[in-house]
Design a protein around this motif. Sequence first.
Motif, PDB file in Angstrom:
ATOM      1  N   LEU A 276       0.660  -1.237   0.034  1.00 41.30           N
ATOM      2  CA  LEU A 276      -0.075   0.017   0.123  1.00 41.30           C
ATOM      3  C   LEU A 276       0.873   1.186   0.215  1.00 41.30           C
ATOM      4  CD1 LEU A 276      -2.956  -0.940   2.489  1.00 41.30           C
ATOM      5  CD2 LEU A 276      -3.092  -0.544  -0.032  1.00 41.30           C
ATOM      6  N   ARG A 277       2.033   1.178   0.748  1.00 46.32           N
ATOM      7  CA  ARG A 277       2.846   2.501   0.840  1.00 46.32           C
ATOM      8  C   ARG A 277       3.759   2.858  -0.227  1.00 46.32           C
ATOM      9  NH1 ARG A 277       7.809   2.056   4.833  1.00 46.32           N
ATOM     10  NH2 ARG A 277       8.859   1.220   2.789  1.00 46.32           N
ATOM     11  N   ASP A 278       4.389   1.404  -1.050  1.00 48.67           N
ATOM     12  CA  ASP A 278       5.231   1.790  -2.070  1.00 48.67           C
ATOM     13  C   ASP A 278       4.654   1.497  -3.326  1.00 48.67           C
ATOM     14  OD1 ASP A 278       7.142   2.203   0.020  1.00 48.67           O
ATOM     15  OD2 ASP A 278       7.979   0.054  -0.171  1.00 48.67           O
ATOM     16  N   ALA A 279       3.663   0.664  -3.440  1.00 50.07           N
ATOM     17  CA  ALA A 279       2.911   0.284  -4.599  1.00 50.07           C
ATOM     18  C   ALA A 279       3.913  -0.332  -5.866  1.00 50.07           C
ATOM     19  CB  ALA A 279       2.275   1.596  -5.214  1.00 50.07           C
ATOM     20  N   SER A 280       5.011   0.027  -5.851  1.00 50.91           N
ATOM     21  CA  SER A 280       5.818  -0.523  -6.914  1.00 50.91           C
ATOM     22  C   SER A 280       7.319  -0.633  -6.415  1.00 50.91           C
ATOM     23  CB  SER A 280       6.121   0.124  -8.268  1.00 50.91           C
ATOM     24  OG  SER A 280       6.283   1.507  -7.956  1.00 50.91           O
ATOM     25  N   CYS A 281       8.119  -1.243  -7.224  1.00 57.50           N
ATOM     26  CA  CYS A 281       9.650  -1.041  -6.617  1.00 57.50           C
ATOM     27  C   CYS A 281       9.969   0.368  -6.672  1.00 57.50           C
ATOM     28  CB  CYS A 281      10.457  -1.605  -7.895  1.00 57.50           C
ATOM     29  SG  CYS A 281      12.362  -1.479  -7.554  1.00 57.50           S
ATOM     30  N   ARG A 282      10.684   0.765  -5.489  1.00 57.12           N
ATOM     31  CA  ARG A 282      11.187   2.050  -5.162  1.00 57.12           C
ATOM     32  C   ARG A 282      12.419   2.571  -5.629  1.00 57.12           C
ATOM     33  NH1 ARG A 282       7.763   4.646  -1.512  1.00 57.12           N
ATOM     34  NH2 ARG A 282       9.059   6.484  -2.352  1.00 57.12           N
ATOM     35  N   ALA A 283      13.022   1.825  -6.633  1.00 58.27           N
ATOM     36  CA  ALA A 283      14.224   2.208  -7.153  1.00 58.27           C
ATOM     37  C   ALA A 283      13.870   3.192  -8.158  1.00 58.27           C
ATOM     38  CB  ALA A 283      14.985   1.084  -8.033  1.00 58.27           C
TER      39      ALA A 283
ATOM     40  N   ASP B 122       9.468   0.676   8.846  1.00 60.20           N
ATOM     41  CA  ASP B 122      10.259   1.597   8.852  1.00 60.20           C
ATOM     42  C   ASP B 122      11.647   1.415   8.329  1.00 60.20           C
ATOM     43  OD1 ASP B 122       8.614   3.489   9.702  1.00 60.20           O
ATOM     44  OD2 ASP B 122       9.352   3.342  11.806  1.00 60.20           O
ATOM     45  N   ASN B 123      12.011  -0.029   8.358  1.00 66.93           N
ATOM     46  CA  ASN B 123      13.215  -0.646   8.163  1.00 66.93           C
ATOM     47  C   ASN B 123      13.091  -1.419   6.660  1.00 66.93           C
ATOM     48  OD1 ASN B 123      16.183  -1.202   8.223  1.00 66.93           O
ATOM     49  ND2 ASN B 123      15.572  -3.323   8.980  1.00 66.93           N
ATOM     50  N   GLY B 124      11.778  -1.258   6.194  1.00 67.09           N
ATOM     51  CA  GLY B 124      11.570  -2.097   4.757  1.00 67.09           C
ATOM     52  C   GLY B 124      11.371  -1.348   3.710  1.00 67.09           C
ATOM     53  N   VAL B 125      11.531  -2.007   2.342  1.00 62.85           N
ATOM     54  CA  VAL B 125      11.332  -1.144   1.345  1.00 62.85           C
ATOM     55  C   VAL B 125      10.930  -2.236   0.220  1.00 62.85           C
ATOM     56  CG1 VAL B 125      13.590  -1.052   0.554  1.00 62.85           C
ATOM     57  CG2 VAL B 125      11.905   0.664  -0.178  1.00 62.85           C
ATOM     58  N   LEU B 126      10.206  -1.903  -0.900  1.00 63.24           N
ATOM     59  CA  LEU B 126      10.048  -2.886  -1.886  1.00 63.24           C
ATOM     60  C   LEU B 126      11.039  -2.714  -2.939  1.00 63.24           C
ATOM     61  CD1 LEU B 126       5.889  -3.305  -1.972  1.00 63.24           C
ATOM     62  CD2 LEU B 126       7.587  -4.946  -0.977  1.00 63.24           C
ATOM     63  N   LEU B 127      11.643  -3.645  -3.409  1.00 65.21           N
ATOM     64  CA  LEU B 127      12.339  -3.614  -4.663  1.00 65.21           C
ATOM     65  C   LEU B 127      12.327  -4.744  -5.320  1.00 65.21           C
ATOM     66  CD1 LEU B 127      15.801  -2.813  -2.952  1.00 65.21           C
ATOM     67  CD2 LEU B 127      14.499  -0.935  -4.019  1.00 65.21           C
ATOM     68  N   CYS B 128      12.307  -4.458  -6.810  1.00 65.85           N
ATOM     69  CA  CYS B 128      12.246  -5.822  -7.779  1.00 65.85           C
ATOM     70  C   CYS B 128      13.429  -6.581  -7.574  1.00 65.85           C
ATOM     71  CB  CYS B 128      11.998  -5.350  -8.967  1.00 65.85           C
ATOM     72  SG  CYS B 128      13.517  -4.209  -9.852  1.00 65.85           S
ATOM     73  N   SER B 129      13.550  -7.580  -8.059  1.00 63.64           N
ATOM     74  CA  SER B 129      14.577  -8.778  -8.142  1.00 63.64           C
ATOM     75  C   SER B 129      15.898  -8.197  -8.593  1.00 63.64           C
ATOM     76  CB  SER B 129      14.223  -9.832  -8.846  1.00 63.64           C
ATOM     77  OG  SER B 129      15.392 -10.898  -8.650  1.00 63.64           O
ATOM     78  N   ARG B 130      15.847  -7.382  -9.726  1.00 62.02           N
ATOM     79  CA  ARG B 130      17.085  -6.827 -10.167  1.00 62.02           C
ATOM     80  C   ARG B 130      17.944  -5.864  -9.023  1.00 62.02           C
ATOM     81  NH1 ARG B 130      16.833  -3.956 -16.026  1.00 62.02           N
ATOM     82  NH2 ARG B 130      16.488  -6.189 -16.365  1.00 62.02           N
ATOM     83  N   HIS B 131      16.815  -4.886  -8.671  1.00 60.24           N
ATOM     84  CA  HIS B 131      17.209  -3.806  -7.938  1.00 60.24           C
ATOM     85  C   HIS B 131      17.580  -4.521  -6.284  1.00 60.24           C
ATOM     86  CE1 HIS B 131      15.697  -1.103 -10.653  1.00 60.24           C
ATOM     87  NE2 HIS B 131      17.004  -0.594 -10.636  1.00 60.24           N
ATOM     88  N   HIS B 132      16.999  -5.237  -6.133  1.00 57.26           N
ATOM     89  CA  HIS B 132      17.303  -6.151  -4.952  1.00 57.26           C
ATOM     90  C   HIS B 132      18.686  -6.671  -4.724  1.00 57.26           C
ATOM     91  CE1 HIS B 132      15.698  -8.799  -1.104  1.00 57.26           C
ATOM     92  NE2 HIS B 132      16.651  -8.151  -0.714  1.00 57.26           N
ATOM     93  N   HIS B 133      19.183  -7.032  -5.621  1.00 55.68           N
ATOM     94  CA  HIS B 133      20.428  -7.670  -6.172  1.00 55.68           C
ATOM     95  C   HIS B 133      21.516  -6.599  -5.827  1.00 55.68           C
ATOM     96  CE1 HIS B 133      18.694 -11.711  -7.362  1.00 55.68           C
ATOM     97  NE2 HIS B 133      19.900 -11.971  -7.158  1.00 55.68           N
ATOM     98  N   ARG B 134      21.072  -5.338  -6.368  1.00 58.53           N
ATOM     99  CA  ARG B 134      21.826  -4.376  -6.317  1.00 58.53           C
ATOM    100  C   ARG B 134      22.305  -3.765  -5.055  1.00 58.53           C
ATOM    101  NH1 ARG B 134      21.517  -1.084 -12.118  1.00 58.53           N
ATOM    102  NH2 ARG B 134      22.561  -3.026 -13.276  1.00 58.53           N
ATOM    103  N   ALA B 135      21.187  -3.961  -4.375  1.00 60.34           N
ATOM    104  CA  ALA B 135      20.951  -3.373  -2.791  1.00 60.34           C
ATOM    105  C   ALA B 135      22.096  -4.074  -1.991  1.00 60.34           C
ATOM    106  CB  ALA B 135      19.739  -3.399  -2.389  1.00 60.34           C
TER     107      ALA B 135
END
Length: 427
Positions: free
Chosen positions: A359-366, A393-406
């Motif tokens: 609900l907060r992020d809706a999509s990948c936040r990259a 507060d310690n979480g964010v949605l990232l797609c698989s590609r950007h999660h790997h980059r994180a």
Amino acid sequence: MHLLTDTAGAVQGMLKSVADLDPVFIPAEEKGAALLAWVDVETQVAELRLRCMASAGDAAAAEGFHSVAAWLAHHGRVRRSDAAADLRLAEALDRDLPLLAAGLREARVNLAQARVIAAAVGELPDRVGRDVVAKAEAELVRLAGEHDPKDLAVLGRRILEIVDPERFEDEERRKLEEAEKRARERQRLRIRAVGDGTTRISGVLPDAVAARLATYLHAFTNPRLADGAVRRTSGDSGDQEGGRAQASASPSAHPRRLAEAFGQLLETLDPKRLPIHGGDATNLTVVLSFEALRSGLGVATLGNGVPGDGFDRITAGEARRLACNAQIIPAVLGTDSELLDVGRASRLFTKGQRRALLLRDASCRAEGCSIPGTWSEAHHLLPWGHGGCSDLDNGVLLCSRHHHRAHDAAYDMTRMANGDYRFARRR
């Protein structure tokens, strides 16, 4: 000398009489008629040749050849495969397909069409009966007057449905049952570590299983959204997405995306629905040192309960990434390899937290990425190994590609004013 031999000689003599004739001087309206006439002649000559071939077994045997096809390949200097195919057609015309043979003889069916019809009739099951086979042959010969070989082959696969619709339903059911049984018997899956950080997966699956897998994978590979995300980020040279945009146009882009989707699919499986394995739900234990857990450097060992499979080592950084959303259990070792802690999967974000993040992020936040949140993964901003909690507060949605980059030490991840995160390669 036999009439057939005399006729062949006469035809050859007539052909010699026009050997020097240049068709370019024939009037245009006559050229088309001549061309079609010679197509008919070619068909009739081919039928006569096949008729001779069907009865020439004694000629081959007299010279010690095991078949007319082998004899013709030798004396006629033709390919053995072509001679064998001609012999099969010749025997079928002579033995089983009188209507088709007559159609060839009268040039109502050409040679390419005859091969298609013979194949279609030959694929009919024996249990349909001779009367149905005769109807199928007659109907295909009639259809040859209206369709080329390609279309005729399509009709040939449906010929039983055309001539006997009631029997077709039963035969189609039988055929599918037999195909599904063969598929279950032939299904195989092999998983073999190559030794360079990749594993080769190959197999043969029943159509129904493959269709389900393809459906699941395509849920992660919406090309319109993925390509849109790539285009929007292609101007960021620091993130090197321009190369990604060019790569997306390459033939290998889609297979690579399917491989990425396969990894995402495995990470989204619910372990609670998997069989009990070794006294626990099918989880994966990662053994790594406390220092490797904190720093993300070094290697970790996968305790998957399958000894000797060859794929049991990953980097500590990959283990930290998996800890964000995969059902793995860390076994943390101290400096003397003593077991400090065998953790639980409770650090994973709960379903309620996932819904709140969605609900907060809706999509990948990259920055510039629009991969839907339903396809994204929950990432711990402060890693679990550094004391990070599984809270919003310690979480964010990232797609698989950007999660790997994180989790890639080669990239910096910086929060922007609007709450998005920018990835830039470290220099």
